[in-house]
Every structure is written in C-alpha cells, then in structure tokens.
Design an enzyme around this catalytic site. Structure first.
Site, PDB file in Angstrom:
ATOM      1  N   PHE A  44      -3.295 -34.370 -24.939  1.00 51.39           N
ATOM      2  CA  PHE A  44      -4.048 -33.947 -23.870  1.00 51.39           C
ATOM      3  C   PHE A  44      -4.420 -34.726 -22.777  1.00 51.39           C
ATOM      4  CE2 PHE A  44      -6.347 -29.423 -24.677  1.00 51.39           C
ATOM      5  CZ  PHE A  44      -5.179 -29.226 -25.677  1.00 51.39           C
ATOM      6  N   ASN A  75     -18.635 -39.361 -26.098  1.00 52.21           N
ATOM      7  CA  ASN A  75     -18.559 -38.707 -25.090  1.00 52.21           C
ATOM      8  C   ASN A  75     -18.869 -37.231 -25.193  1.00 52.21           C
ATOM      9  OD1 ASN A  75     -16.127 -37.231 -26.025  1.00 52.21           O
ATOM     10  ND2 ASN A  75     -15.405 -39.325 -26.433  1.00 52.21           N
ATOM     11  N   ASP A 101     -11.599 -45.202 -25.169  1.00 55.87           N
ATOM     12  CA  ASP A 101     -10.504 -46.156 -24.946  1.00 55.87           C
ATOM     13  C   ASP A 101     -11.052 -47.748 -25.277  1.00 55.87           C
ATOM     14  OD1 ASP A 101      -8.712 -44.283 -23.978  1.00 55.87           O
ATOM     15  OD2 ASP A 101      -9.718 -44.314 -21.987  1.00 55.87           O
ATOM     16  N   LYS A 126       3.309 -41.922 -23.357  1.00 55.17           N
ATOM     17  CA  LYS A 126       2.948 -41.710 -24.712  1.00 55.17           C
ATOM     18  C   LYS A 126       4.046 -40.987 -25.380  1.00 55.17           C
ATOM     19  CE  LYS A 126      -1.920 -42.226 -23.456  1.00 55.17           C
ATOM     20  NZ  LYS A 126      -3.258 -41.936 -24.104  1.00 55.17           N
ATOM     21  N   LYS A 186       0.810 -39.796 -18.449  1.00 53.09           N
ATOM     22  CA  LYS A 186       0.451 -40.073 -20.011  1.00 53.09           C
ATOM     23  C   LYS A 186       1.527 -39.452 -20.812  1.00 53.09           C
ATOM     24  CE  LYS A 186      -4.509 -40.316 -19.418  1.00 53.09           C
ATOM     25  NZ  LYS A 186      -5.513 -39.770 -19.304  1.00 53.09           N
TER      26      LYS A 186
HETATM   27  O1  PMT Z   1     -13.995 -30.661 -27.381  1.00 48.50           O
HETATM   28  P1  PMT Z   1     -14.200 -29.760 -26.186  1.00 48.50           P
HETATM   29  O2  PMT Z   1     -15.617 -29.670 -25.637  1.00 48.50           O
HETATM   30  O3  PMT Z   1     -13.833 -28.568 -26.384  1.00 48.50           O
HETATM   31  O4  PMT Z   1     -13.218 -30.237 -24.725  1.00 48.50           O
HETATM   32  C1  PMT Z   1     -12.138 -30.290 -24.856  1.00 48.50           C
HETATM   33  C2  PMT Z   1     -11.386 -31.634 -24.263  1.00 48.50           C
HETATM   34  C3  PMT Z   1     -12.041 -31.845 -22.584  1.00 48.50           C
HETATM   35  C4  PMT Z   1     -11.767 -32.859 -24.884  1.00 48.50           C
HETATM   36  C5  PMT Z   1      -9.898 -31.425 -24.310  1.00 48.50           C
HETATM   37  O5  PMT Z   1      -9.376 -30.380 -23.913  1.00 48.50           O
HETATM   38  C6  PMT Z   1      -8.987 -32.667 -24.006  1.00 48.50           C
HETATM   39  O6  PMT Z   1      -8.874 -32.976 -22.738  1.00 48.50           O
HETATM   40  N1  PMT Z   1      -8.971 -33.691 -24.883  1.00 48.50           N
HETATM   41  C7  PMT Z   1      -8.333 -34.961 -24.736  1.00 48.50           C
HETATM   42  C8  PMT Z   1      -9.592 -35.761 -24.045  1.00 48.50           C
HETATM   43  C9  PMT Z   1      -8.926 -37.110 -23.765  1.00 48.50           C
HETATM   44  O7  PMT Z   1      -9.310 -38.310 -24.495  1.00 48.50           O
HETATM   45  O8  PMT Z   1      -8.051 -37.358 -22.817  1.00 48.50           O
HETATM   46  P2  PMT Z   1      -7.528 -38.736 -22.141  1.00 48.50           P
HETATM   47  O9  PMT Z   1      -6.876 -38.467 -21.061  1.00 48.50           O
HETATM   48  O10 PMT Z   1      -8.353 -39.762 -22.248  1.00 48.50           O
HETATM   49  O11 PMT Z   1      -6.372 -39.208 -23.283  1.00 48.50           O
HETATM   50  C10 PMT Z   1      -5.040 -38.794 -23.364  1.00 48.50           C
HETATM   51  C11 PMT Z   1      -4.694 -38.529 -24.709  1.00 48.50           C
HETATM   52  O12 PMT Z   1      -4.367 -39.724 -25.527  1.00 48.50           O
HETATM   53  C12 PMT Z   1      -5.461 -37.516 -25.482  1.00 48.50           C
HETATM   54  O13 PMT Z   1      -4.364 -36.685 -26.198  1.00 48.50           O
HETATM   55  C13 PMT Z   1      -6.189 -38.372 -26.453  1.00 48.50           C
HETATM   56  O14 PMT Z   1      -6.389 -37.697 -27.501  1.00 48.50           O
HETATM   57  C14 PMT Z   1      -5.182 -39.525 -26.711  1.00 48.50           C
HETATM   58  N2  PMT Z   1      -5.786 -40.740 -26.756  1.00 48.50           N
HETATM   59  C15 PMT Z   1      -6.695 -41.274 -25.858  1.00 48.50           C
HETATM   60  C16 PMT Z   1      -7.136 -42.633 -26.022  1.00 48.50           C
HETATM   61  C17 PMT Z   1      -6.808 -43.395 -27.391  1.00 48.50           C
HETATM   62  N3  PMT Z   1      -7.299 -44.539 -27.751  1.00 48.50           N
HETATM   63  N4  PMT Z   1      -5.966 -42.731 -28.288  1.00 48.50           N
HETATM   64  C18 PMT Z   1      -5.564 -41.583 -28.201  1.00 48.50           C
HETATM   65  O15 PMT Z   1      -4.993 -40.796 -29.070  1.00 48.50           O
END
Ligand code: PMT
Length: 406
Positions: free
Chosen positions: A327, A214, A283, A345, A341
């Site tokens: 995040f 990504n 994911d 979580k 979330k």
């Molecule tokens: O890296 P940059 O270019 O500076 O960009 C920053 C960012 C946009 C990546 C950052 O600010 C951000 O939003 N990070 C989280 C990205 C993400 O995966 O979001 P999500 O909404 O899909 O996931 C929610 C949370 O679950 C996140 O904390 C993620 O790390 C976690 N997760 C998600 C899927 C997975 N299989 N395991 C996880 O731990």
C-alpha cells in the site's frame, strides 16, 4: 461474454451519437439484451429506428410515452438493468447526473437504478477541461460511476485534443472486463491459498508510558482479511494497534513494533502464496527505549530516531513465488510515490491512497484507491466501502496469481 446481461444504453446529443449504433450492435452481437434510451438532442444526430433495429427492442426517449399501462417504463428499465451505459455522454447529462436532475427518460432511469453506471464522455476539448465538467465527473466517480476516458485526436468541432468518445470496440471491452471481474469475485477464488495480511499501526516505544504511532484503525487490512477468507483462503492476520478487535474467526496475531511485525511476517513468508501489507508501519523508531518513565527536565527535549526495517522492501528482495501487494499512503504526488514504491519494494501490485481525500485513508469505512502494476494503472476505484475495495483488489490479484493475465 455478455449473454444474459441487460444493458441500458443511454445515448445523448453529441456528434459521437453516430457511434452508438456500432456500440449497440457490438453489445447485441456479444449476447447482451440492449435497451436504448435517447435524449431528445440525441435524436438530432441518429434516429430511434436505427437503434431499435440494431437492439431489437423499442427505444425510449419520452418519460410520458407509456406504451404498457401495467408498468412504469423508466422504473422497469432501471430495475432490469445489469448495467447502465451512457455513450456518448455530453457535458449536459454529466452535469444533470452530478446534480440529481431528472427531467427526461434517461435521467429519471439513472436516478431510479441500483445498477452500476458507466459513462463515456464525448465533447469539445475545452468543454472537457472546464472546471465545472471536471468537478461533475469527480462527483460521479466518487459516487461509484465508472468513467470511460475519452481519447485524444481530431474532434468533430475541428479542435485536436481530448474529448473524442472512446471507440465502440474499446467500450465493449471495458464492459466485458467489468462483467468478467464480477464473475470472478466468486467465493472459491482463493481456495487453497495461504494469505498473510498486515493491518493497523505499529507502536514504537519511547518509554513504558509513551510511544510513536499513527492513525491507522486497522479497517482496511481487516476488510482484506475478511474478503480473503470469504474467497476461500487460509488467512493469517498480523496487526498492530487498531481501533477495534480483528474480525471474528480469523487467525489473528497482535504485534507492537515494526520489528515485531517483521518477525511475525517472516514466520509465514516462505509458506505463503500472497502477502498484503496494509499496515501503517513506522519508518523511524526511538534509538533507545527508556526502561522507566522519562522525567520532565529542560524546556526542550530531543528524541533521536533511527530507521525501522522496511518489511515490504525485505519481502520484495526475497520473493520467490509469493504475490506481494503493498500500500502507499500519500498526501501528494500520489501516483509518482506509489509507482516508486512498487518498483523499489518489488511488489506485484501497489494500492495507492491519497489519505487527504474525502472518504479515503485512515479510520474511515470507505477508501478511494488506485491500483498499479509495473505497466501502470490497473484500476481506479472511486469512493467505496473498504469491504468492496478489498473484494475488488483480491479479485484482481487472484486473477493474476492464477495466470488469468491482466
Ligand atoms: O487502517 P485504516 O484506518 O483502515 O487505514 C488504511 C491505511 C491508510 C493505513 C491503508 O490504506 C494504507 O495505506 N496502508 C499503508 C500505510 C503505509 O505505511 O504506507 P507507506 O506509504 O508509508 O508504506 C508503503 C508500504 O510499505 C506499505 O505497504 C507499508 O505497510 C510498507 N512498509 C512501510 C514502512 C516499513 N518500515 N515497512 C513496511 O513494510
């Protein structure tokens, strides 16, 4: 609480100007040195003498009314301010600020100041909802101006709705909280704490030459790792694919897939005080990773994907004393998905970013985030550098970890 702070209080021309007297008095009682600047319309509602008597300082309203030949008054005010607070702020002054107009003492001071600016709007409900006003307020927020939302209720114009200036007591509380947070952003805030930060995008291999990833550059997580170290924490950074090398001097570990990241986080989990998951974790991953390059065959190809482990969710389930920050990278329904979330979580805080917003999300040096806890919005951070967001986020988290409450 406010002792030693110089606050420039801008009063503009609305009926809520009468509340500026109470506000001024309360700020002075809290120890602030308050300098009032009034617009000429404000003087239709409240006198200079009232605010001068309460602030114990001369009140300014005319840019050309220079009383001390050795200084330029609006520059002196702009430089002296620790905070410029506009209360009440009319639609007119908000528009002038958004467009950089400087035609009176208040707006010239606002353009000249490097101090943080807070705005407490007050106006008729329809004016407040007008797209032009909304747009101007958004512009200001994106520039870092802190808005103190008006309350709802019976307005002086007879309408009931949103537009009533926040009560002076609440504005003083916002101001105090602001200076309090600033004070807490001390280098030693996370002294002795073990902090794990994840950053960057995971790589899910299809074959030896192709993968799914990504847009994450790693910047957000790197900024958090740096800020945590500056605040005295011992930091372990686990990063996937990133655009640049991790910050120098940080104990960093490179991983590839979601599963690798999970294993790396688990090694530090029980020993950590705080885990911040800024990484963009896939994911889904290919069900099979081919050991040799997949050769081109038919016109279409189907790739079967299976779910990866949700690292954050697993951590949330086994959490004991750790402070867990997730995040949420969203493109729509940001608040709803982020709050979901947070709960699902089991995070202590979730940082929502709308990755489609200007200056926010992937790759940029800035971000725009909302921080939520189980009770709702903790802080809305307008567009600001990822470094600044990291510092503010950790300041909030540290205060909660150290039992300093919300
Ligand atoms: O890296 P940059 O270019 O500076 O960009 C920053 C960012 C946009 C990546 C950052 O600010 C951000 O939003 N990070 C989280 C990205 C993400 O995966 O979001 P999500 O909404 O899909 O996931 C929610 C949370 O679950 C996140 O904390 C993620 O790390 C976690 N997760 C998600 C899927 C997975 N299989 N395991 C996880 O731990």
């Amino acid at each position: 609480m406010l002792s030693g702070k110089t606050i420039v209080l801008g009063v503009t021309g609305g009926i809520a100007a009468y509340k500026a007297a109470t506000l001024c008095s309360k700020l002075v009682q809290k120890g602030a040195n308050v300098h009032v600047i009034m617009t000429s319309s404000a003087k239709q509602f409240i006198t200079e003498l009232t605010l001068q008597s309460l602030s114990k300082n001369a009140v300014f309203s005319d840019t050309f009314d220079e009383r001390d030949p050795s200084v330029v008054s609006h520059i002196r005010m702009a430089d002296a301010a620790d905070l410029v607070l506009i209360a009440p702020a009319t639609a007119n002054v908000i528009a002038k600020m958004a467009h950089g107009l400087a035609d009176d003492m208040l707006t010239t001071t606002l353009l000249a100041t490097m101090a943080p600016v807070m705005v407490a709007p007050a106006m008729n409900v329809h004016m407040y909802g007008h797209p032009a006003v909304m747009e101007n307020m958004k512009t200001l927020e994106q520039r870092g101006v802190m808005m103190i939302e008006p309350g709802e209720g019976l307005l002086a114009c007879g309408y009931v709705g949103k537009g009533r200036m926040e009560e002076p007591e609440s504005i003083v509380a916002v101001v105090e909280r602001y200076f309090d947070e600033e004070k807490k952003a001390e280098p030693g805030l996370l002294h002795g704490k073990k902090v794990v930060v994840t950053s960057g995008g995971t790589i899910e291999r299809i074959d030896p030459v192709r993968y799914i990833t990504n847009d994450s550059s790693g910047k957000m997580g790197f900024a958090i790792a740096k800020a945590a170290r500056e605040m005295g924490a011992s930091v372990h950074l686990i990063h996937g694919h990133t655009d640049t090398a991790p910050p120098a001097g940080i104990d960093a570990e490179a991983v590839q897939s979601a599963d690798d990241m999970y294993q790396a986080v688990l090694k530090h989990w029980h020993d950590s005080d705080m885990v911040i998951k800024a990484a963009a974790v896939a994911d889904y991953r290919p069900a099979e990773t081919a050991s040799s390059k997949i050769k081109k065959m038919g016109d279409t190809m189907t790739l079967e994907l299976i779910k990866t482990v949700d690292i954050l969710e697993q951590l949330g389930k086994s959490k004991t004393n750790q402070f867990l920050i997730g995040f949420a990278a969203e493109t729509h329904n940001v608040e709803v998905y982020a709050k979901d979330k947070l709960v699902r979580k089991n995070c202590d805080l979730i940082v929502a970013n709308d990755v489609t917003a200007e200056g926010a999300g992937f790759r940029s040096d800035t971000n725009v985030v909302q921080v939520y806890d189980a009770d709702g919005l903790v802080e809305q951070m307008p567009v600001m550098s990822k470094d600044e967001i990291a510092r503010r986020l950790l300041t909030i988290a540290a205060a909660r970890m150290n039992g300093a409450g919300n």
